[in-house]
Design a protein around this motif. Structure first.
Motif, PDB file in Angstrom:
ATOM      1  N   ILE A  14     -14.301   6.002  17.047  1.00 20.42           N
ATOM      2  CA  ILE A  14     -13.605   7.226  16.625  1.00 20.42           C
ATOM      3  C   ILE A  14     -14.341   7.867  15.453  1.00 20.42           C
ATOM      4  O   ILE A  14     -14.507   9.087  15.401  1.00 20.42           O
ATOM      5  CB  ILE A  14     -12.135   6.924  16.284  1.00 20.42           C
ATOM      6  N   CYS A  24     -12.416  18.970  11.333  1.00 18.58           N
ATOM      7  CA  CYS A  24     -13.152  17.719  11.283  1.00 18.58           C
ATOM      8  C   CYS A  24     -13.806  17.708   9.910  1.00 18.58           C
ATOM      9  O   CYS A  24     -14.808  18.390   9.701  1.00 18.58           O
ATOM     10  CB  CYS A  24     -14.198  17.643  12.387  1.00 18.58           C
ATOM     11  N   GLU A  33     -10.241  16.203  21.335  1.00 20.60           N
ATOM     12  CA  GLU A  33      -9.097  15.321  21.100  1.00 20.60           C
ATOM     13  C   GLU A  33      -9.060  14.774  19.682  1.00 20.60           C
ATOM     14  O   GLU A  33      -8.032  14.285  19.242  1.00 20.60           O
ATOM     15  CB  GLU A  33      -9.159  14.125  22.059  1.00 20.60           C
ATOM     16  N   TYR A  34     -10.176  14.820  18.977  1.00 12.88           N
ATOM     17  CA  TYR A  34     -10.236  14.167  17.672  1.00 12.88           C
ATOM     18  C   TYR A  34     -10.510  15.159  16.554  1.00 12.88           C
ATOM     19  O   TYR A  34     -11.435  15.953  16.618  1.00 12.88           O
ATOM     20  CB  TYR A  34     -11.326  13.087  17.662  1.00 12.88           C
ATOM     21  N   HIS A  35      -9.676  15.096  15.538  1.00 14.82           N
ATOM     22  CA  HIS A  35      -9.904  15.869  14.321  1.00 14.82           C
ATOM     23  C   HIS A  35      -9.283  15.103  13.165  1.00 14.82           C
ATOM     24  O   HIS A  35      -8.518  14.162  13.366  1.00 14.82           O
ATOM     25  CB  HIS A  35      -9.326  17.279  14.453  1.00 14.82           C
ATOM     26  N   THR A  36      -9.623  15.507  11.939  1.00 17.25           N
ATOM     27  CA  THR A  36      -9.114  14.772  10.784  1.00 17.25           C
ATOM     28  C   THR A  36      -7.813  15.361  10.257  1.00 17.25           C
ATOM     29  O   THR A  36      -7.031  14.661   9.614  1.00 17.25           O
ATOM     30  CB  THR A  36     -10.149  14.733   9.638  1.00 17.25           C
ATOM     31  N   LEU A  47     -15.777  11.685  15.331  1.00 20.50           N
ATOM     32  CA  LEU A  47     -15.454  12.622  14.258  1.00 20.50           C
ATOM     33  C   LEU A  47     -16.713  13.126  13.565  1.00 20.50           C
ATOM     34  O   LEU A  47     -16.845  14.311  13.265  1.00 20.50           O
ATOM     35  CB  LEU A  47     -14.524  11.964  13.236  1.00 20.50           C
TER      36      LEU A  47
END
Ligand SMILES: [Zn+2]
Length: 119
Positions: free
Chosen positions: A46, A98, A81-84, A50
């Motif tokens: 992951i 991100c 699908e991925y962000h902070t 990111l």
């Protein structure tokens, strides 16, 4: 400059040979076991996604604000699908970030890319 070296496992300051990476065999084994554990791999994967997302946004947005398309983001391997973090504006638009680079979906598969100076 004499750079302080730390044990890769526990973070204790190391003394002795310059190529020494661990306090002892216990720390070495612990570190290697963790590297191979599935939960560690999940975290690492992951983190990699990111970091890749951030790098892609940085590449596409060198000036701090621009537009791009879903196609360009996808072509570089961007993973939506991925962000902070996400940030909702008062008028109900949701930016995803991100790290310091963010994006906002627009019409027609376009995206507004932004950069936050303060995090
Ligand atoms: Zn150690």
């Amino acid at each position: 400059m004499n750079e302080e070296r730390l044990c890769l496992d526990c973070g204790t300051t190391l003394h002795g040979r310059a190529d020494k990476k661990f306090c002892n065999d216990l720390c070495r084994n612990n570190y290697n076991n963790q590297l191979n554990s599935s939960s560690y791999n999940l975290v690492r994967n992951i983190n990699n996604i990111l970091r890749r997302n951030r790098r892609i946004l940085e590449e596409l947005n060198p000036g701090g604000k621009t537009k791009t398309t879903r196609k360009k983001l996808s072509a570089k391997g961007f993973d939506f699908e991925y962000h902070t973090r996400s940030y909702q504006t008062q008028n109900g638009k949701t930016y995803h970030f991100c790290y310091e680079y963010g994006y906002l979906p627009l019409d027609n598969d376009e995206f507004l890319l932004v950069k936050r100076e303060e995090v």
